[in-house]
Design an enzyme around this catalytic site. Sequence first.
Site, PDB file in Angstrom:
ATOM      1  N   ASN A 196       0.939  -1.603   0.050  1.00 47.92           N
ATOM      2  CA  ASN A 196       0.322  -0.435  -0.331  1.00 47.92           C
ATOM      3  C   ASN A 196       1.174   1.276   0.285  1.00 47.92           C
ATOM      4  O   ASN A 196       1.911   1.188   0.701  1.00 47.92           O
ATOM      5  CB  ASN A 196      -1.107  -0.469   0.981  1.00 47.92           C
ATOM      6  N   TYR A 200       0.605  10.055   3.974  1.00 44.46           N
ATOM      7  CA  TYR A 200      -0.055  10.419   5.625  1.00 44.46           C
ATOM      8  C   TYR A 200       1.054  10.984   5.850  1.00 44.46           C
ATOM      9  O   TYR A 200       2.681  11.450   5.741  1.00 44.46           O
ATOM     10  CB  TYR A 200       0.553   8.561   6.562  1.00 44.46           C
ATOM     11  N   ARG A 201       1.085  13.235   6.114  1.00 40.51           N
ATOM     12  CA  ARG A 201       1.881  13.339   7.005  1.00 40.51           C
ATOM     13  C   ARG A 201       2.820  13.198   7.700  1.00 40.51           C
ATOM     14  O   ARG A 201       2.260  12.128   8.616  1.00 40.51           O
ATOM     15  CB  ARG A 201       1.047  15.017   7.242  1.00 40.51           C
ATOM     16  N   TRP A 214      -0.668   7.964   9.429  1.00 38.98           N
ATOM     17  CA  TRP A 214      -2.396   7.312   8.875  1.00 38.98           C
ATOM     18  C   TRP A 214      -3.597   7.144   9.812  1.00 38.98           C
ATOM     19  O   TRP A 214      -3.264   7.260  11.658  1.00 38.98           O
ATOM     20  CB  TRP A 214      -1.677   5.723   8.774  1.00 38.98           C
ATOM     21  N   GLU A 260      -1.666   1.499  -5.126  1.00 43.71           N
ATOM     22  CA  GLU A 260      -1.485   2.158  -5.490  1.00 43.71           C
ATOM     23  C   GLU A 260      -0.435   2.952  -7.384  1.00 43.71           C
ATOM     24  O   GLU A 260      -1.034   3.302  -8.161  1.00 43.71           O
ATOM     25  CB  GLU A 260      -1.146   3.573  -4.832  1.00 43.71           C
ATOM     26  N   ASP A 309      -3.915  21.903  10.007  1.00 45.36           N
ATOM     27  CA  ASP A 309      -4.767  21.002   8.999  1.00 45.36           C
ATOM     28  C   ASP A 309      -5.638  21.697   7.766  1.00 45.36           C
ATOM     29  O   ASP A 309      -5.410  22.820   7.146  1.00 45.36           O
ATOM     30  CB  ASP A 309      -5.756  19.574   9.191  1.00 45.36           C
TER      31      ASP A 309
HETATM   32  C1  LIG Z   1      -1.567  16.663   0.943  1.00 46.65           C
HETATM   33  C2  LIG Z   1      -2.225  15.504   1.667  1.00 46.65           C
HETATM   34  C3  LIG Z   1      -2.285  15.408   3.043  1.00 46.65           C
HETATM   35  C4  LIG Z   1      -3.026  14.133   3.789  1.00 46.65           C
HETATM   36  N1  LIG Z   1      -2.640  14.214   4.834  1.00 46.65           N
HETATM   37  C5  LIG Z   1      -2.714  12.966   5.215  1.00 46.65           C
HETATM   38  C6  LIG Z   1      -3.119  12.570   6.682  1.00 46.65           C
HETATM   39  O1  LIG Z   1      -1.425  13.357   7.379  1.00 46.65           O
HETATM   40  N2  LIG Z   1      -3.231  11.025   7.681  1.00 46.65           N
HETATM   41  C7  LIG Z   1      -4.042  10.583   6.781  1.00 46.65           C
HETATM   42  O2  LIG Z   1      -4.965   9.117   7.088  1.00 46.65           O
HETATM   43  N3  LIG Z   1      -4.470  10.691   5.918  1.00 46.65           N
HETATM   44  C8  LIG Z   1      -4.197  11.935   4.088  1.00 46.65           C
HETATM   45  N4  LIG Z   1      -4.385  12.278   3.622  1.00 46.65           N
HETATM   46  C9  LIG Z   1      -5.176  11.436   2.822  1.00 46.65           C
HETATM   47  C10 LIG Z   1      -4.890  10.127   2.569  1.00 46.65           C
HETATM   48  O3  LIG Z   1      -3.714  10.546   1.415  1.00 46.65           O
HETATM   49  C11 LIG Z   1      -5.418   9.410   1.801  1.00 46.65           C
HETATM   50  O4  LIG Z   1      -7.342   9.314   2.317  1.00 46.65           O
HETATM   51  C12 LIG Z   1      -5.677   8.322   0.839  1.00 46.65           C
HETATM   52  O5  LIG Z   1      -6.192   7.819  -0.296  1.00 46.65           O
HETATM   53  C13 LIG Z   1      -4.971   7.395   1.766  1.00 46.65           C
HETATM   54  O6  LIG Z   1      -4.271   5.848   1.255  1.00 46.65           O
HETATM   55  P1  LIG Z   1      -5.056   4.896   1.776  1.00 46.65           P
HETATM   56  O7  LIG Z   1      -6.923   4.301   1.295  1.00 46.65           O
HETATM   57  O8  LIG Z   1      -4.273   3.962   1.119  1.00 46.65           O
HETATM   58  O9  LIG Z   1      -4.722   4.848   3.168  1.00 46.65           O
HETATM   59  C14 LIG Z   1      -3.422  13.745   2.505  1.00 46.65           C
HETATM   60  C15 LIG Z   1      -4.145  13.847   1.063  1.00 46.65           C
HETATM   61  C16 LIG Z   1      -3.178  15.070   0.932  1.00 46.65           C
HETATM   62  C17 LIG Z   1      -3.786  15.068  -0.519  1.00 46.65           C
HETATM   63 MN   LIG Z   2      -4.177   2.145  -0.806  1.00 47.30          MN
END
Ligand SMILES: Cc1cc2nc3c(=O)[nH]c(=O)nc-3n(C[C@H](O)[C@H](O)[C@H](O)COP(=O)(O)O)c2cc1C
Ligand SMILES: [Mn+2]
Length: 517
Positions: A196, A200-201, A214, A260, A309
Site C-alpha cells: 500500500n 500520511y503527513r 495514518w 496505488e 491541517d
Molecule cells: C496533502 C495531503 C495530506 C494528507 N495527509 C494525510 C494524513 O496525514 N493522514 C491520513 O490518514 N491521510 C492523509 N491524506 C489523505 C490520504 O492520503 C488519502 O485518504 C489516501 O487515499 C489514503 O490512502 P489509503 O487508502 O491507501 O490509506 C492526505 C492527503 C493529502 C492530499
Molecule cells: Mn490504498
Amino acid sequence: MSAIPNRRLQEFLPFLEERGHLVRVREPVDPCLEAAEIADRFAKAGEQPALLFEDPRPGRYSERHGRPPARALDADGRPVPLLMNLFGSRRRMAWALGAESLDDVVARLREPLEAGPPESLWDKVRLLGKARDWSAALPRTVKRGPCQEVVVRGEELDRRGLLDLMPVVTTWPLDGGPFLTLPLVITRDPDTGRRNIGMYRMQVFDGRTCGLHWQIHKTGADHHRRYEAHGERMPVCVALGGPPALTYGATAPLPDDVDEALFTGFLTGRPVTWVPAVTQDLLVPAEADFVIEGYVEPGERRTEGPFGDHTGFYTLPEEFPVLHVTAVTSRRRPVYPATVVGVPPMEDAVLGWATERLFLPLLQKILPEIVDYHLPPAACFHNLAIVKIRKRYPGHARKVCHALWGTGQMMFTKTIVVVDAEVDLTNPTEVLWRVANSIDPVRDCFFTDGPVDHLDHSVSTQFTGGKMGIDATTKWEGEEGYRREWPPVVRMDDAVKREVAERWRDLLARLDGEAGR
Ligand SMILES: Cc1cc2nc3c(=O)[nH]c(=O)nc-3n(C[C@H](O)[C@H](O)[C@H](O)COP(=O)(O)O)c2cc1C
Ligand SMILES: [Mn+2]
C-alpha cells in the site's frame, strides 16, 4: 504514448520551466513559515506556477521557533532545493499524469470500464491491443535505482539526521514542529503481502524519528494494527519526489487491496519502477528523490501535532506510531517536495479535483444513475457532496445518499445534496437556486450517523457522528407525497432566443448609440 516527460522530477521540472510553469526563487527562504506563506499566496491566487526555492535556509523564523539552524545539503554540499505548489494548477496536474488535459485521462479510464464483450473479430483484436497496453504499465522491479545514489545510514545518520538532509517545512505558527507534508508511505499487508502507498503527513521529532499520521480508517493503519496483533516490527519506507503521478496515486481513495502503483501505471500508461530498500524488506520507487527507510515497534506511540491541517483548523495533539529511521537514501541531486495545507482553497484542491474527475467513471459503475458530482474544495471534500442523478423512482435520491455513505472514502461525507440531472454543478449560483427552491426541509432533509473523518472536530466524540442527506430533486406528485403541481422553470422560447441572437450585434450597436447621446 504521451511525450510529456513525467517519469521523474529531474525531467518534469525543466519541462514546466519551458512552459512558464516554474518559478525559481534564488534568494534564501526560511523553510520555517516563510516558504509556506509564499506558497499559500500562490495557492490562493490559483493557477500559479510551481515554486522552486533554491536556497532554503533557516533564518529568523526558524530561530524564533527553536528549530535547529542546520541547512539541508546534498552529498556534494549544495543546498537541497525545496519544491512547492507543484500541483497548484489543473494543467500541471494533467501533465503530471502524462496528458494535456485531465479529460484525456478520464477517457482512458472509461475505455476498459465501458468495453462490452467483444462482438466482432475486429473488437477482439482491438481489445488485445489494449491488453498489451495494460501490461506495459504494470509495476516493475529493477536492479538499481537513482533513489539510492546516496545512502546515509548507521553512524553517519547519527551525525546527519533528517533535517540535515532535507529542507523540511514548518507550515503554521502553532505546529508541533517540522512535518513531511508530501510523503508516500509504503507498507505491506502482513497477511496477504500486498503493498500500500498512502500519503500520511509525518512530524519530524528528531534526526532519526518521525510520527506516522495514518488515520484509523486508512490502509496504513490497518496494516499497522495487524503487525501489532502479531507482535511484530513493521517495516515502513517513505518516498519523497520521484514520478509526480505516483505522488497523486498515494492520495487516491482506492479500495484497500488495489495497488496505488498499478493504478498510477494505468493512469499514465507507464510503469512505476521499484528497487529493494537497503535496510528494510520492502520495495521502494526507483525514481524517488529521497527514501526514508525504517520500522515501527509494536505498542509504541508518541504525541503528534498540533498541525495546521487541510480543514483550515489545527488538529490537536494525538498519539500516533513512531518511525525509527534506519537509512535515508537519495539521488545525487535530489529535490525535496512539500505542500502547505490550511484554510481552503490550497494546493490540495487541485489534487482533490483530479480525484473527483478520475473517480466519476468508477462511481458510475456502482451507481449508473449518477450523471455527475462535485466536492467543493471550500467544504474540504468530505464535508459536502453535490450529486446529480437521473431520477427513476420515488426515494431514488435517498438510495443514492446511502450508497455513497457505503462507498470507499465517500463514507466520510457529512452532507450529500442530490439534484436533478439538468443542474449545472460548475455554477454555484445555479446550484443554490435549485437547492433552495426545491426543498421542504422537514420533508427532504434526512439524518443518519456513521463514521466521520478522523480530523472532524465538530462531532462530540471522535470518529462517529451525524450525516445529512438533502433530496433537492423535483418531487413527484403522489408517489413522493407531493400533492401539488411542480411549476416549470422560467425559460424563453427557443425561436425568440434565436431571432434575438441573429440581431444581437445590430441591437447592441443601437443601444450604444442611445447611450452615447
Ligand atoms: C496533502 C495531503 C495530506 C494528507 N495527509 C494525510 C494524513 O496525514 N493522514 C491520513 O490518514 N491521510 C492523509 N491524506 C489523505 C490520504 O492520503 C488519502 O485518504 C489516501 O487515499 C489514503 O490512502 P489509503 O487508502 O491507501 O490509506 C492526505 C492527503 C493529502 C492530499
Ligand atoms: Mn490504498
